[in-house]
Write a protein that holds these residues in place. Structure first.
Motif, PDB file in Angstrom:
ATOM      1  N   VAL A  21       0.860  -1.182   0.000  1.00  0.00           N
ATOM      2  CA  VAL A  21       0.000   0.000   0.000  1.00  0.00           C
ATOM      3  C   VAL A  21       0.894   1.228   0.000  1.00  0.00           C
ATOM      4  O   VAL A  21       1.802   1.334   0.825  1.00  0.00           O
ATOM      5  CB  VAL A  21      -0.892   0.018   1.268  1.00  0.00           C
ATOM      6  N   LYS A  22       0.655   2.136  -0.963  1.00  0.00           N
ATOM      7  CA  LYS A  22       1.419   3.384  -0.982  1.00  0.00           C
ATOM      8  C   LYS A  22       0.504   4.544  -0.639  1.00  0.00           C
ATOM      9  O   LYS A  22      -0.575   4.692  -1.231  1.00  0.00           O
ATOM     10  CB  LYS A  22       2.050   3.597  -2.364  1.00  0.00           C
ATOM     11  N   VAL A  23       0.911   5.358   0.319  1.00  0.00           N
ATOM     12  CA  VAL A  23       0.108   6.528   0.651  1.00  0.00           C
ATOM     13  C   VAL A  23       0.931   7.786   0.401  1.00  0.00           C
ATOM     14  O   VAL A  23       2.103   7.867   0.772  1.00  0.00           O
ATOM     15  CB  VAL A  23      -0.431   6.443   2.103  1.00  0.00           C
ATOM     16  N   GLY A  24       0.300   8.751  -0.265  1.00  0.00           N
ATOM     17  CA  GLY A  24       0.993   9.992  -0.623  1.00  0.00           C
ATOM     18  C   GLY A  24       0.890  11.030   0.472  1.00  0.00           C
ATOM     19  O   GLY A  24       0.001  10.960   1.338  1.00  0.00           O
ATOM     20  N   SER A  25       1.774  12.010   0.412  1.00  0.00           N
ATOM     21  CA  SER A  25       1.769  13.092   1.411  1.00  0.00           C
ATOM     22  C   SER A  25       0.399  13.757   1.477  1.00  0.00           C
ATOM     23  O   SER A  25      -0.079  14.112   2.556  1.00  0.00           O
ATOM     24  CB  SER A  25       2.789  14.164   1.037  1.00  0.00           C
ATOM     25  N   SER A  26      -0.230  13.915   0.300  1.00  0.00           N
ATOM     26  CA  SER A  26      -1.497  14.646   0.258  1.00  0.00           C
ATOM     27  C   SER A  26      -2.592  13.945   1.063  1.00  0.00           C
ATOM     28  O   SER A  26      -3.556  14.576   1.472  1.00  0.00           O
ATOM     29  CB  SER A  26      -1.948  14.822  -1.196  1.00  0.00           C
ATOM     30  N   SER A  61       5.166   4.802   2.673  1.00  0.00           N
ATOM     31  CA  SER A  61       4.546   6.057   3.109  1.00  0.00           C
ATOM     32  C   SER A  61       5.427   7.254   2.824  1.00  0.00           C
ATOM     33  O   SER A  61       6.592   7.305   3.215  1.00  0.00           O
ATOM     34  CB  SER A  61       4.253   5.996   4.608  1.00  0.00           C
ATOM     35  N   SER A  62       4.854   8.239   2.147  1.00  0.00           N
ATOM     36  CA  SER A  62       5.481   9.555   2.031  1.00  0.00           C
ATOM     37  C   SER A  62       5.111  10.326   3.295  1.00  0.00           C
ATOM     38  O   SER A  62       4.442   9.795   4.180  1.00  0.00           O
ATOM     39  CB  SER A  62       4.931  10.279   0.806  1.00  0.00           C
ATOM     40  N   GLY A  63       5.502  11.571   3.382  1.00  0.00           N
ATOM     41  CA  GLY A  63       5.067  12.402   4.506  1.00  0.00           C
ATOM     42  C   GLY A  63       6.179  12.866   5.427  1.00  0.00           C
ATOM     43  O   GLY A  63       5.901  13.586   6.389  1.00  0.00           O
ATOM     44  N   ILE A 145       8.081   1.839   4.447  1.00  0.00           N
ATOM     45  CA  ILE A 145       9.195   2.208   3.569  1.00  0.00           C
ATOM     46  C   ILE A 145       9.020   3.649   3.101  1.00  0.00           C
ATOM     47  O   ILE A 145       7.912   4.091   2.811  1.00  0.00           O
ATOM     48  CB  ILE A 145       9.220   1.263   2.346  1.00  0.00           C
ATOM     49  N   ASN A 146      10.116   4.361   3.027  1.00  0.00           N
ATOM     50  CA  ASN A 146      10.108   5.684   2.395  1.00  0.00           C
ATOM     51  C   ASN A 146      11.419   5.816   1.650  1.00  0.00           C
ATOM     52  O   ASN A 146      12.379   5.082   1.923  1.00  0.00           O
ATOM     53  CB  ASN A 146       9.974   6.785   3.460  1.00  0.00           C
ATOM     54  N   GLU A 147      11.468   6.742   0.701  1.00  0.00           N
ATOM     55  CA  GLU A 147      12.757   7.052   0.097  1.00  0.00           C
ATOM     56  C   GLU A 147      13.622   7.697   1.169  1.00  0.00           C
ATOM     57  O   GLU A 147      13.122   8.442   2.026  1.00  0.00           O
ATOM     58  CB  GLU A 147      12.586   8.012  -1.088  1.00  0.00           C
ATOM     59  N   ASN A 148      14.909   7.392   1.148  1.00  0.00           N
ATOM     60  CA  ASN A 148      15.827   7.993   2.119  1.00  0.00           C
ATOM     61  C   ASN A 148      16.140   9.420   1.652  1.00  0.00           C
ATOM     62  O   ASN A 148      17.194   9.696   1.091  1.00  0.00           O
ATOM     63  CB  ASN A 148      17.095   7.141   2.221  1.00  0.00           C
ATOM     64  N   ASP A 149      15.179  10.308   1.891  1.00  0.00           N
ATOM     65  CA  ASP A 149      15.267  11.670   1.334  1.00  0.00           C
ATOM     66  C   ASP A 149      16.525  12.400   1.775  1.00  0.00           C
ATOM     67  O   ASP A 149      17.081  13.186   1.018  1.00  0.00           O
ATOM     68  CB  ASP A 149      14.057  12.497   1.787  1.00  0.00           C
ATOM     69  N   SER A 150      16.957  12.152   2.985  1.00  0.00           N
ATOM     70  CA  SER A 150      18.093  12.920   3.506  1.00  0.00           C
ATOM     71  C   SER A 150      19.390  12.562   2.798  1.00  0.00           C
ATOM     72  O   SER A 150      20.317  13.354   2.766  1.00  0.00           O
ATOM     73  CB  SER A 150      18.265  12.669   5.004  1.00  0.00           C
TER      74      SER A 150
HETATM   75  N1  LIG Z   1       9.791  10.951   0.449  1.00  0.00           N
HETATM   76  C1  LIG Z   1       9.045  12.192   0.483  1.00  0.00           C
HETATM   77  C2  LIG Z   1       7.902  12.029  -0.472  1.00  0.00           C
HETATM   78  C3  LIG Z   1       7.648  13.225  -1.256  1.00  0.00           C
HETATM   79  C4  LIG Z   1       6.215  13.242  -1.826  1.00  0.00           C
HETATM   80  O1  LIG Z   1       5.603  14.244  -1.711  1.00  0.00           O
HETATM   81  O2  LIG Z   1       5.714  12.088  -2.354  1.00  0.00           O
HETATM   82  P1  LIG Z   1       4.167  11.836  -2.816  1.00  0.00           P
HETATM   83  O3  LIG Z   1       3.285  12.487  -1.833  1.00  0.00           O
HETATM   84  O4  LIG Z   1       4.067  10.364  -2.776  1.00  0.00           O
HETATM   85  O5  LIG Z   1       4.019  12.423  -4.186  1.00  0.00           O
HETATM   86  C5  LIG Z   1       8.511  12.448   1.900  1.00  0.00           C
HETATM   87  O6  LIG Z   1       8.395  11.514   2.682  1.00  0.00           O
HETATM   88  O7  LIG Z   1       8.216  13.599   2.209  1.00  0.00           O
END
Ligand SMILES: N[C@@H](CCC(=O)OP(=O)(O)O)C(=O)O
Ligand SMILES: Nc1ncnc2c1ncn2[C@@H]1O[C@H](COP(=O)(O)OP(=O)(O)O)[C@@H](O)[C@H]1O
Length: 377
Positions: A21-26, A61-63, A145-150
């Motif tokens: 499941v992928k959840v966006g920041s929005s 998860s983003s965010g 899981i998230n991308e290792n943004d840092s």
């Molecule tokens: N890895 C970033 C995600 C950036 C982002 O906005 O991603 P998304 O909401 O999936 O388009 C974070 O956790 O803020």
């Protein structure tokens, strides 16, 4: 593989043993852009239901940036990369703390994995991620899981988590991918455009791409918009995995196979995950142009790219980086992982294996791209 009906695809999602499941920041934020704990709690509750019924659940998860900018005293998501990276370092811990509490209410443990695009294309890292995820799932943990943004470099990064989630679905051999965002479905055009209609079912995402108008993010916090979500659905489809795309408040019904959102059918039986990873994980850093003979051999699908058939090299890359393999007319033939640094290749161009060994040494008598690391496009 014959095209399944919408009902069949939804049933297969409901029956999935392993689900990503992928959840966006929005979907995790208030209109101000700050993290919304109520939304996060509701999502955790929906995922906990699936986990408690025996499902293996991975959450991408983003965010992190959204969770970090308020506590750092910023009014909005920072625009420059260095501040975004610092904000993500602060926000990621806060985000995980929230998830720990939210899943803890159901007696479920979570585990954090942060991934950069760069380390996912290396064979050892790929296997390490796979092994750790498999073990976490065996232990009943929900990996988050998230991308290792840092640490992600500006040049090679996922940016959004959409494509990353599809690659993870492939890696854990998931039976369903769920993309949660701030719109309830894919529309025939951005929902703000008058006349746009909800798309309920996409039997073949590759064919559908031409009929749908998509744009980037509609929110203050999201990044990829629908473009990267369709790309994720395509990557999942070619790995044999169905996708459902909907809003976060529909997470429960979507995972139960109810007729919400947009469902995408798989278009192929399951493929090799490592090859798929090479094909989609990261943007190529350079190009190796090949002659007609090498192009025909590569199109055949079984050949490595030998220096003898290579004409030119462009870009600046290291051994192991993804590169395009192009024909003389500039068409992309394949993506692959380079066997050599870009500056080593010019002296190798056009030379056969015996010449490479004699003039440059035995360490150069290897393909520029080995066939195991080559994916046709
Ligand atoms: N890895 C970033 C995600 C950036 C982002 O906005 O991603 P998304 O909401 O999936 O388009 C974070 O956790 O803020
Ligand atoms: N054809 C389309 N159908 C639905 N949404 C679309 C379409 N084209 C663009 N969008 C936009 O994509 C947005 C979702 O992407 P994004 O803001 O990146 O979300 P997330 O943070 O969930 O990744 C929607 O809010 C919508 O404005």
């Amino acid at each position: 593989m014959s095209t399944p009906s919408q009902a069949e695809v939804r049933r297969s999602i409901a029956a999935a043993g392993t689900i990503v499941v992928k959840v966006g920041s929005s979907s995790l934020t208030q209109p101000s852009g700050h993290l919304d704990p109520a939304k996060l709690d509701a999502l955790a509750a929906a995922l906990a239901q699936v986990r408690l019924m025996g499902g293996r659940v991975v959450l991408v998860s983003s965010g992190a940036i959204a969770a970090g900018f308020g506590p750092l005293g910023f009014d909005s998501r920072p625009a420059d990369v260095a501040t975004q990276q610092a904000t993500a370092a602060v926000g990621q811990g806060l985000l995980m703390a929230r998830y720990e509490t939210a899943f803890g209410r159901f007696g479920i443990r979570v585990g954090q994995i942060l991934i950069t695009a760069e380390d996912t294309i290396r064979a050892t890292q790929y296997r390490n991620v796979q092994r750790t995820l498999d073990r976490l799932l065996d232990l009943g943990v929900v990996p988050i899981i998230n991308e290792n943004d840092s640490l992600a470099s500006n040049e090679i990064r996922f940016g959004d988590n959409d494509r990353l989630s599809a690659l993870i679905a492939n890696l854990v051999r998931a039976e369903a991918l769920v993309l949660l965002t701030d719109v309830d479905a894919l529309y025939t055009a951005p929902p703000s455009q008058p006349g746009s209609r909800r798309v309920e079912y996409v039997p073949n995402v590759i064919d559908a791409l031409g009929d749908i108008t998509v744009s980037g993010s509609g929110s203050k916090v999201g990044t990829g918009g629908m473009v990267t979500k369709l790309e994720a659905a395509r990557v999942a489809a070619v790995s044999g995995i169905p996708t459902v795309l909907t809003c976060a408040s529909n997470a429960g019904p979507a995972m139960m196979g109810d007729p919400v959102g947009t469902v995408f059918a798989p278009v192929k039986a399951r493929g090799s995950s490592r090859r798929l990873w090479i094909g989609f994980a990261a943007e190529p850093r350079g190009t190796i142009m090949v002659d007609a003979g090498a192009a025909a051999a590569i199109r055949g699908g079984r050949a490595s790219l030998l220096a003898a058939g290579a004409l030119e090299v462009h870009g600046n890359f290291s051994a192991g980086d993804p590169v395009w393999v192009d024909s003389e007319d500039g068409a992309h033939l394949a993506r692959g992982l380079a066997g050599f640094d870009s500056e080593e290749i010019p002296q190798m161009l056009g030379r056969n294996t015996a010449q490479l060994k004699r003039f440059l040494g035995p360490e150069y008598a290897h393909p520029l791209v080995h066939r195991d690391n080559l994916v046709l496009v």
